[in-house]
Write an enzyme that holds these catalytic residues in place. Sequence first.
Site, mmCIF file in Angstrom:
data_model
loop_
_atom_site.group_PDB
_atom_site.id
_atom_site.type_symbol
_atom_site.label_atom_id
_atom_site.label_comp_id
_atom_site.label_asym_id
_atom_site.label_seq_id
_atom_site.Cartn_x
_atom_site.Cartn_y
_atom_site.Cartn_z
ATOM 1 N N CYS A 99 0.058 -10.656 -18.459
ATOM 2 C CA CYS A 99 -0.317 -9.818 -17.325
ATOM 3 C C CYS A 99 0.683 -9.889 -16.178
ATOM 4 O O CYS A 99 0.448 -9.329 -15.118
ATOM 5 C CB CYS A 99 -1.713 -10.177 -16.830
ATOM 6 S SG CYS A 99 -1.894 -11.916 -16.375
ATOM 7 N N ARG A 154 -8.146 -8.634 -10.803
ATOM 8 C CA ARG A 154 -7.973 -9.692 -9.801
ATOM 9 C C ARG A 154 -9.210 -9.759 -8.900
ATOM 10 O O ARG A 154 -9.294 -9.071 -7.892
ATOM 11 C CB ARG A 154 -6.726 -9.413 -8.959
ATOM 12 C CG ARG A 154 -5.436 -9.340 -9.764
ATOM 13 C CD ARG A 154 -4.267 -9.046 -8.826
ATOM 14 N NE ARG A 154 -2.987 -8.986 -9.496
ATOM 15 C CZ ARG A 154 -2.420 -7.872 -9.958
ATOM 16 N NH1 ARG A 154 -3.051 -6.706 -9.815
ATOM 17 N NH2 ARG A 154 -1.246 -7.908 -10.545
ATOM 18 N N ARG A 197 8.981 -17.614 -5.531
ATOM 19 C CA ARG A 197 9.287 -16.221 -5.877
ATOM 20 C C ARG A 197 9.247 -15.290 -4.671
ATOM 21 O O ARG A 197 9.580 -14.110 -4.782
ATOM 22 C CB ARG A 197 8.366 -15.707 -6.990
ATOM 23 C CG ARG A 197 6.869 -15.692 -6.685
ATOM 24 C CD ARG A 197 6.118 -15.371 -7.975
ATOM 25 N NE ARG A 197 4.684 -15.483 -7.847
ATOM 26 C CZ ARG A 197 3.880 -14.445 -7.673
ATOM 27 N NH1 ARG A 197 4.365 -13.244 -7.570
ATOM 28 N NH2 ARG A 197 2.573 -14.626 -7.604
ATOM 29 N N ARG A 227 -10.314 -12.152 -13.953
ATOM 30 C CA ARG A 227 -9.848 -13.480 -13.558
ATOM 31 C C ARG A 227 -10.774 -14.038 -12.489
ATOM 32 O O ARG A 227 -11.076 -13.359 -11.508
ATOM 33 C CB ARG A 227 -8.419 -13.384 -13.017
ATOM 34 C CG ARG A 227 -7.832 -14.736 -12.590
ATOM 35 C CD ARG A 227 -6.357 -14.628 -12.251
ATOM 36 N NE ARG A 227 -6.109 -13.866 -11.043
ATOM 37 C CZ ARG A 227 -4.891 -13.498 -10.633
ATOM 38 N NH1 ARG A 227 -3.838 -13.815 -11.356
ATOM 39 N NH2 ARG A 227 -4.731 -12.817 -9.516
ATOM 40 N N HIS A 268 0.833 -1.208 0.000
ATOM 41 C CA HIS A 268 0.000 0.000 0.000
ATOM 42 C C HIS A 268 0.867 1.256 0.000
ATOM 43 O O HIS A 268 0.530 2.255 -0.647
ATOM 44 C CB HIS A 268 -0.921 0.010 1.235
ATOM 45 C CG HIS A 268 -2.183 -0.757 1.043
ATOM 46 N ND1 HIS A 268 -2.930 -0.683 -0.106
ATOM 47 C CD2 HIS A 268 -2.845 -1.619 1.875
ATOM 48 C CE1 HIS A 268 -3.994 -1.462 0.022
ATOM 49 N NE2 HIS A 268 -3.961 -2.040 1.206
ATOM 50 N N GLU A 287 0.238 -20.069 -16.921
ATOM 51 C CA GLU A 287 1.209 -19.850 -15.854
ATOM 52 C C GLU A 287 1.852 -21.147 -15.385
ATOM 53 O O GLU A 287 2.661 -21.161 -14.467
ATOM 54 C CB GLU A 287 0.537 -19.133 -14.675
ATOM 55 C CG GLU A 287 -0.741 -19.778 -14.206
ATOM 56 C CD GLU A 287 -1.538 -18.916 -13.230
ATOM 57 O OE1 GLU A 287 -0.932 -18.079 -12.552
ATOM 58 O OE2 GLU A 287 -2.765 -19.102 -13.155
ATOM 59 N N ASN A 328 4.821 -14.175 -13.654
ATOM 60 C CA ASN A 328 5.319 -14.291 -12.283
ATOM 61 C C ASN A 328 5.304 -15.749 -11.830
ATOM 62 O O ASN A 328 6.292 -16.272 -11.314
ATOM 63 C CB ASN A 328 4.493 -13.432 -11.327
ATOM 64 C CG ASN A 328 4.554 -11.959 -11.675
ATOM 65 O OD1 ASN A 328 5.348 -11.537 -12.506
ATOM 66 N ND2 ASN A 328 3.718 -11.169 -11.042
ATOM 67 N N ASP A 329 4.170 -16.421 -12.034
ATOM 68 C CA ASP A 329 4.081 -17.833 -11.647
ATOM 69 C C ASP A 329 4.738 -18.742 -12.673
ATOM 70 O O ASP A 329 5.314 -19.775 -12.313
ATOM 71 C CB ASP A 329 2.621 -18.243 -11.445
ATOM 72 C CG ASP A 329 2.160 -18.003 -10.013
ATOM 73 O OD1 ASP A 329 3.024 -17.969 -9.118
ATOM 74 O OD2 ASP A 329 0.951 -17.839 -9.790
#
Length: 574
Positions: free
Chosen positions: A501, A295, A464, A331, A190, A430, A453-454
């Site tokens: 993404c 998301r 990760r 998603r 945040h 992914e 990322n995954d």
Amino acid sequence: MGKLLKGIGASNGIAINRAYLLVTPKFDINDKQITDTINEVKKFHIALEKTGEQLLKIKEAAAKKIGEEKAEVFDAHIQIANDPEIVGEVERTINETKVNAAFAIRFVFDKYFEIFKNMSDAYFKERAADVKDVKRRVLSNVLGVSLPNIVDINEEVIIIAPDLTPSETALLDKKYVKGFITEIGGRTSHAAIMARTMEIPAVLGVENISTLVTSNQMVALNGSTGEIEIEPTNPDGWKKQIVLFEKEKEELKKYIHVPSVTIDGHKVHLSSNIGKPSDVDAAIANGAEGIGLYRSEFLYMDNDHWPTEEEQFEGYKAVLDKMHDALVVIRTLDIGGDKKLSYFQFPQEANPFLGYRAIRFCLDNKEIFKTQLRALGRASIYGKLGIMFPMIATIDEFKEAKAFAETTFAELRKEGQKVADDIQLGMMTEIPSSAVLAKQFSKYADFFSIGTNDLNQYTFACDRMSQKVAYLYQPNNPSLLTLVKFTIDGGHINKRWIGMCGEMAGDILSIPILLGLGLDEFSMSATSIPKARMIVNSLSFEECKLLASKAIELDTLTEVNNLVSNFLKQKKLI
């Protein structure tokens, strides 16, 4: 010579100023055993009430600085402070173990902090900071210890702190706070999100920075690269960088509302990743040509119950409404195993990264899945909707999810509900198994969105979130590029569009390669779009194809990055 350090560039910008050390008071929680439990529970509730009043004031101050929607983060803080499970557990701890309120608060909040901290998703992992922030405030009120008052800062400084909580970030005055550096945190925290909104340069994750810097020492930082220099040897050089950065930022504005087209006419789409409906405004302001990833799990995580069909419908409708005819890819619920919910007990697993989560959870809990699909179907008439299933590993999984969605939409129509006829049903790529089988998947899926990322995590067998194997996060490694190529080529065989993404989509060193491989859509954080579009609109598609073909034949990440760096330097783009 100045001391050079490197951290995570979390908010673009450059600053050089004197350091202001933000020291958090230590809470003395001695003599924990008590006999008067009634009084301790009463002290706890008085502290909670005071905490709520303070958070409301902070929210009002934040709303004036960063806007009403961004200040909504403090609603989550108020919810944490009043969460019935947390409050009840603190009360039980006091009553059953005969400990004082401060000890019980620390014990219970630390437990929830660990739950969030150990989640694999970066965004949710960073929510641990919210729990820690609320704990600190409740403790300060129960012990009568004052917290640092950032509002008192009245000269230009760079804040140095072990951590900067969301409530502290919201009180920063851009007039005086020219940047901040912390020991923990990442781009999805945040604090980082607020820093980008307020356009305050920030570098996070700098180990021991609060012990390496003293108050009033000169410090320089680059929030784009994550570079820091303590007692800079060439202050004028840093000041020149500030001028150049401001000039570049002004020049990038011309790329906000133009198409993403290479100099030889090849068009792609630059879209935005979002977590909440309120994020759409930033996407539009930065020229997003769509939403490449919404998301939806935030609707579940920010709740104390399974969100109803109506609650979800309103969230999806709000985004589709604002984006008009631009595609919005939502998603489906990506949760389970490593992402916890306060109102549902997931099974304990030795390796939740590879466990009961995402589409696996949804197909095993059809009523929960159906509620979401019904909300999506109803919202579809308010814009252009794409639905994306996460963590698909096999053809059978995708076919089952697709069939269930189509059956749900048919039921809605039978009930007299309107459902769009052009909903696209796609999938996240992914997992390596779905990447290498992309040609077969494209017979059934309307699109792919590559979650790098995954995909990186599963390709290199590296957690990760583990600092020990962070060196294996290698998006430009030829092995990962090969899987990306498999996905793009396999999808294009059946004329499917392919998006991305993951963080790689907005990486300057990855964009030319991805262009050359034929990626159709790049989805990234909103603030990354103008720079990415400048890169795209300055390159030749044909040259990028040659570059990509060379990159994929190289042996190492370093070789690929050097190849792209030299290419972009020749184009005077870096």
